[in-house]
Design a protein around this motif. Structure first.
Motif, PDB file in Angstrom:
ATOM      1  N   VAL A 107       6.812   4.957   1.795  1.00  0.00           N
ATOM      2  CA  VAL A 107       5.766   6.058   1.670  1.00  0.00           C
ATOM      3  C   VAL A 107       6.428   7.401   1.427  1.00  0.00           C
ATOM      4  O   VAL A 107       7.244   7.966   2.120  1.00  0.00           O
ATOM      5  CB  VAL A 107       4.961   6.068   2.929  1.00  0.00           C
ATOM      6  N   VAL A 137       2.389  10.117  -2.738  1.00  0.00           N
ATOM      7  CA  VAL A 137       1.263  11.100  -2.442  1.00  0.00           C
ATOM      8  C   VAL A 137       1.587  12.527  -2.418  1.00  0.00           C
ATOM      9  O   VAL A 137       2.877  12.568  -1.772  1.00  0.00           O
ATOM     10  CB  VAL A 137       0.206  10.473  -1.556  1.00  0.00           C
ATOM     11  N   LEU A 173      -3.090   7.411   2.278  1.00  0.00           N
ATOM     12  CA  LEU A 173      -2.785   6.288   1.634  1.00  0.00           C
ATOM     13  C   LEU A 173      -3.242   5.180   2.971  1.00  0.00           C
ATOM     14  O   LEU A 173      -3.529   5.769   3.936  1.00  0.00           O
ATOM     15  CB  LEU A 173      -1.025   6.183   1.695  1.00  0.00           C
ATOM     16  N   GLY A 211       0.907  -1.328  -0.004  1.00  0.00           N
ATOM     17  CA  GLY A 211       0.080   0.007   0.046  1.00  0.00           C
ATOM     18  C   GLY A 211       0.794   1.391   0.031  1.00  0.00           C
ATOM     19  O   GLY A 211       0.236   2.314  -0.197  1.00  0.00           O
TER      20      GLY A 211
END
Length: 125
Positions: free
Chosen positions: A121, A12, A18, A8
């Motif tokens: 991330v 972004v 997220l 995942g």
């Protein structure tokens, strides 16, 4: 033994969202505390959030309170981290972890028995 697989992560923009997933397999899922940690480049690993699979008790780092939500699905042996209002400083590799200790102990010790491989991330400004 417990095996943890995260998914995942991604790129972004700041303010975006997220959802990370952590699928667990192996020993009984509902006897562990499941946690999320993160590590940014050049920084130490830090606790993000945890959930007791047995009691459902939640613990959060101050830096993510009100923005991140940890949840679990015992039937699917999966833990989630919903991340909203993301900031560039949230950029890190996020790790899923499992331990028999309570969340408040994990938050302080930063030690867990089992770890996933991590998912990146990246939040752009």
């Amino acid at each position: 033994q417990v095996q943890l697989v995260e998914s995942g992560g991604g790129l972004v923009q700041a303010g975006g969202s997220l959802r990370l997933s952590c699928a667990a397999s192996g020993r009984t899922f509902n006897s562990y505390t499941m946690a999320w940690f993160r590590q940014a480049p050049g920084k130490e690993r830090e606790f993000v959030a945890s959930i007791s699979s047995r009691t459902g008790r939640l613990t959060y780092a101050d830096s993510v309170k009100g923005r991140f939500t940890i949840s679990g699905d015992n039937a699917k042996n999966t833990v989630y981290l919903q991340m909203n209002s993301l900031k560039p400083e949230d950029t890190a590799v996020y790790y899923c972890a499992a331990d028999s200790s309570p969340g408040f102990v994990i938050k302080r010790s930063l030690v867990c028995d089992y770890w996933g491989q991590g998912t990146q991330v990246t939040v752009s400004s």
